[in-house]
Design an enzyme around this catalytic site. Sequence first.
Site, PDB file in Angstrom:
ATOM      1  N   ASN A 167     -10.320  -2.768   2.146  1.00  0.00           N
ATOM      2  CA  ASN A 167     -10.192  -2.818   0.577  1.00  0.00           C
ATOM      3  C   ASN A 167     -10.933  -3.186  -0.333  1.00  0.00           C
ATOM      4  O   ASN A 167     -12.162  -3.038   0.260  1.00  0.00           O
ATOM      5  CB  ASN A 167      -9.623  -4.697   0.359  1.00  0.00           C
ATOM      6  CG  ASN A 167      -7.892  -5.052   0.836  1.00  0.00           C
ATOM      7  OD1 ASN A 167      -7.067  -3.741   1.043  1.00  0.00           O
ATOM      8  ND2 ASN A 167      -7.221  -5.575   0.722  1.00  0.00           N
ATOM      9  N   HIS A 213       0.806  -1.196  -0.081  1.00  0.00           N
ATOM     10  CA  HIS A 213       0.288  -0.331   0.016  1.00  0.00           C
ATOM     11  C   HIS A 213       1.081   1.389   0.063  1.00  0.00           C
ATOM     12  O   HIS A 213       0.826   2.447   0.621  1.00  0.00           O
ATOM     13  CB  HIS A 213      -0.985  -0.175   1.014  1.00  0.00           C
ATOM     14  CG  HIS A 213      -2.370  -0.768   1.072  1.00  0.00           C
ATOM     15  ND1 HIS A 213      -3.327  -1.275   0.095  1.00  0.00           N
ATOM     16  CD2 HIS A 213      -1.587  -2.170   1.554  1.00  0.00           C
ATOM     17  CE1 HIS A 213      -4.136  -2.336   0.536  1.00  0.00           C
ATOM     18  NE2 HIS A 213      -2.793  -3.163   1.779  1.00  0.00           N
TER      19      HIS A 213
END
Length: 703
Positions: free
Chosen positions: A142, A70
């Site tokens: 997510n 990320h």
Amino acid sequence: MKKNKKTEQIKKYIVDNSNQILTTNDGVAIHDNNNTLKLGVRGPSLQQDHIYFDKLGHFDRERIPERVVHARGSGAYGILEIHEDISEFTRAKFLQKGAITPLFTRFSTVAGFKGSTDLARDVRGFSVKFYTEEGNYDLVGNNIPVFFIQDAMNFPDLVHAVKPEPDTEMPQAASAHDTFWDFISLMPESSHMIMWLMSDRAIPRSFRMMEGFGVHTFKLINSKGEITFVKFHWKPKLGVHSVAWNEAQKISGFNSDFHRQDLWENIEKENFPQWDLGVQLIPEKDEMNYPFDLLDPTKLIPEELVPVKLIGTMTLNRNPDNFFAETEQVAFDPGRIIPGIDLSDDPLLQGRVFSYMDTQNYRLGGANFHEIPINRSINQKNNNQKDGTNRMDILKGDVSYFPNSKASGCPYHAILKGEEGFQSHQQEVQGMKVRGRSDSFADHFSQATLFFNSQSESEKQHIIDAFSFELSKVSDSKIRERQVAILYQIDKTLAQKVGDNLGIVPPKELDELTLSFARQNHPNYPLQPKKQEINSSVALSMKVKEGEGTITTRKVAFLVDNGVSKKSVDQLKKALEKEGAVGVLISSKVGELIYDEGDKENIYHSYLTDSSVLYDAVFTPSGKSLSSLISNPDYYEFINEAYRHCKILAFAKGTEDLLKKSFVEKDKGVVLEDGTQNWVDEFINSMKLHRIWDREKARKVPS
């Protein structure tokens, strides 16, 4: 020839793992590298699991200063407003009807480095930090409701496999390479997630047009101490939309910041993105009543079995002032929970609670990362912790311990002030101390099949194309064959079509190596799966139903040149603005444009700087400009490419000769002006469908 001393020095430290037993960093042979130590196969993970902590601690410190995963992210501030009463399920104050809570949301790609493209085929992070009056709560999720693995022990291996290969540092932000598919083909538990990753969900149109999920099952706790299992959902007001794969690759070339810029610009224009917060609520007594295990992070709960109850709305309404200080330094941790919410025994979630906090401690320079402004609670922090790197608060006094009498026992337990404070749900657990996995986690294919069955025909074809593309990049034929064998367990037609594209006859049985890994977790694998209650789910498809779409904030390219009719431009432009969309004029050059009627306007976009992939639809207005467009190759590239990517195109009167020179053919998504208002309505209604994906099949136009 003299030996290079530096080369000889380095050679001493080269390790070859060939034919070696797997060990810890201390050289101790590892019996099981797939499962954390638990109290019973479905029980909570244990703190004494030094092998797991050693493995994850090493993993969390491998890259500095960006996040290991990320790394590339974009964030914004906003609020959550709750409009439904769920007080019977949770005592969390920020989830009570009427509550308004400030928050910060960060979207991200997973695999790429900070400098990678927004449009990689990848999972997207969707994490929200709520600054509640009871402390910070992080919902770290997510845009896909499931995950690759079932146990946190495998997380470093998953990321190592998808990251650039260590000998070449290639490819960047891509899963289409040997190491990733080697890992996936040996992990049948990844089958469901990989179907999502190969679907259009992995290439969203924008952050504003993707769903979010908490992934794991959590617990809500009410004022009586009773629990309800919960799955969290974010439903975008603008709908769920993707781009075509070929289009995504080109967007990366024209604007690798496409998603980041889209989010920033729309907030600046006060087109504030919104999502409804939804919950799936499962009574504690129903925990074992499904053909899947609620603790298995590779499974979702179909909405047909447990509907999503919408309880509030998140609005992002402010951009950060400093990217590094806010978006880069914001620290998420699924262990940041508050009264009324608790963790389940999901083994992946239990492992994340350690890993995220450990990562932030390391990445942000020490245990005081919570004192960085973006991470600070809106509550005053009161405890006796005084030291550590990057300490910002200055605590007075000589007491740095608890309990104490020198400071009158302060700060004291919440109960002394009549408050409960945070308490974990009291659950009875018992079992053998084991490394293992429950047999209720052993069905790896049923939900992968459910997902594929739920897709429209065009979405299914995109999945076939994605697998074919990715596996074509794999050089090891055995890896390709293993993965096609896994696809055969999901859907025979899927396997056959991908196999045809790779020159492989799909093996009907799993590879013995794959089976051996599966049997480490389940000795009698494959076990007979429980009968699934549904075969398909409407919620799993992105297909837009007639009359349900919106074109709010969509961008339409108006292809113009000197002499274009202002009347023709204004007719559609005004209609689009009423729907919340915008028309953007694109000409052969930037600067002054002279309309047919004599009016003038400054143009900021040209064929040199812009491409059809940056727009949602295309319009060619009428006027004398058509005489120059007819000989402009950039114009034809623009409309042909938009047509190829299944976008909506409109053509004003007089454009017949231009159409003849293109490969654009009339269909539902090609609208011709007919002298009435009908064509404008037809264009807008077609845009609400997002794309005319049937064009791929009917016109043999790959996208």
